[in-house]
Design a protein around this motif. Structure first.
Motif, PDB file in Angstrom:
ATOM      1  N   TYR A  24      44.074  23.194  50.239  1.00 52.59           N
ATOM      2  CA  TYR A  24      43.119  23.995  51.006  1.00 52.59           C
ATOM      3  C   TYR A  24      42.983  23.464  52.428  1.00 52.59           C
ATOM      4  N   LEU A  25      42.947  22.163  52.561  1.00 52.11           N
ATOM      5  CA  LEU A  25      42.862  21.562  53.902  1.00 52.11           C
ATOM      6  C   LEU A  25      44.122  21.877  54.702  1.00 52.11           C
ATOM      7  N   TYR A  26      45.247  21.878  54.033  1.00 50.03           N
ATOM      8  CA  TYR A  26      46.513  22.213  54.712  1.00 50.03           C
ATOM      9  C   TYR A  26      46.496  23.664  55.178  1.00 50.03           C
ATOM     10  N   GLY A  27      46.020  24.571  54.315  1.00 56.59           N
ATOM     11  CA  GLY A  27      45.930  25.976  54.705  1.00 56.59           C
ATOM     12  C   GLY A  27      45.005  26.178  55.889  1.00 56.59           C
ATOM     13  N   TRP A  28      43.882  25.462  55.881  1.00 54.86           N
ATOM     14  CA  TRP A  28      42.942  25.546  57.002  1.00 54.86           C
ATOM     15  C   TRP A  28      43.562  24.975  58.283  1.00 54.86           C
TER      16      TRP A  28
END
Length: 298
Positions: A24-28
């Motif tokens: 999720y952090l990577y997507g953000w």
């Protein structure tokens, strides 16, 4: 609980939080400028928007939910879990996406502690109790069935094993997918823990706690009725003896807590044609026999 166990629970919780949050952090982080990352993962991306809509409705002042993805008139309905998350988002002025993932992170340590408490009673009189409990705790959160390896050989024309599409089936997958899956694990295991503890100690107050937690669970994840009720009835059949009649009454007391939830959904479906239609169309096909066998015994 000794210091070593506390450290293990904190370590497992921290690892789960970090690993499950990295995608999720990577997507953000890679979201292009002037765009909004929707907080979706690889699985169930369509479901999360329903939950965001629930949270947003609570923030706007609603306590009962509407399905905003249909124009058909229907009765508003109660969902205790998303109501609580929505109230948290409203109180702290959080976006639905942030509230969703913050709830997921907060529930992870509670989940680990709940499973530890359940496992801790499995080897009460064993000299290797601590080792076995700690090992079982790690295995529970970081493994799945053999279907995880089978998925590498799957093609588009075959049904994927449950390990890669059924978040409720595995602890780590649940942690990654949604906070309501984590809450379901906590309430399910906690409910059964108090039920078994109540019978073991002949303490009806524990039974009440078990029934209460189970009622909260089935209010927002109704199909767990098909697990908790039969499971306790099977336990009753196996353990019931003439000299232990209290098991019958304790099991009855536990299951009484589900009656209000059953009546609520029965009346909702009977008085709302749209909800009834949705229920009848929500068909869940049984997996292929070999997939089912690997899920059960793998």
């Amino acid at each position: 609980m000794d210091r070593k166990t506390k450290k293990l629970i904190l370590l497992i919780s921290a690892v789960l939080i970090i690993i499950s949050s990295i995608p999720y952090l990577y997507g953000w982080a890679i979201a292009p400028a002037n765009t909004v990352y929707l907080g979706n993962g690889l699985f169930n991306p369509h479901d999360s928007h329903v939950y965001y809509a629930y949270i947003e409705q609570v923030k706007s002042g609603r306590w009962l939910f509407n399905d905003v993805f249909t124009s058909e008139a229907h009765k508003p309905f109660l969902n205790i879990f998303w109501l609580v998350i929505g109230l948290m988002a409203k109180f702290f002025s959080l976006s639905p996406i942030l509230a969703f993932h913050l709830a997921r992170i907060i529930l992870i340590p509670i989940f680990v502690f709940t499973i530890f408490k359940f496992l801790d009673r499995a080897w009460l009189n064993d000299a290797q109790k601590q080792f076995k409990t700690h090992l079982a705790l790690a295995i529970f959160f970081f493994t799945s069935g053999i279907g995880g390896w089978m998925a590498l050989l799957a093609t588009k024309n075959t049904m994927y094993p449950a390990e890669v599409w059924w978040p409720e089936g595995y602890a780590f997958f649940s942690i990654y997918a949604s906070p309501h899956f984590i809450a379901s694990w906590i309430l399910m295991v906690g409910s059964l823990y108090f039920y078994l503890l109540g019978i073991q100690t002949k303490n009806y107050k524990k039974i009440i706690w078990g029934g209460f937690l189970g009622a909260i669970l089935v209010q927002f994840h109704t199909f767990y009725l098909a697990l908790l009720i039969p499971l306790t009835l099977i336990f009753l059949l196996v353990k019931y003896k003439k000299n232990h009649p209290f098991i019958f009454w304790y099991t009855a007391l536990y299951n009484i807590f589900f009656i209000p939830v059953i009546l609520y959904y029965f009346l909702l479906v009977k008085t709302d044609q749209i909800m009834s239609k949705r229920l009848m169309e929500n068909i869940m096909h049984t997996p292929q026999p070999e997939i089912f066998l690997f899920f059960v015994f793998g």
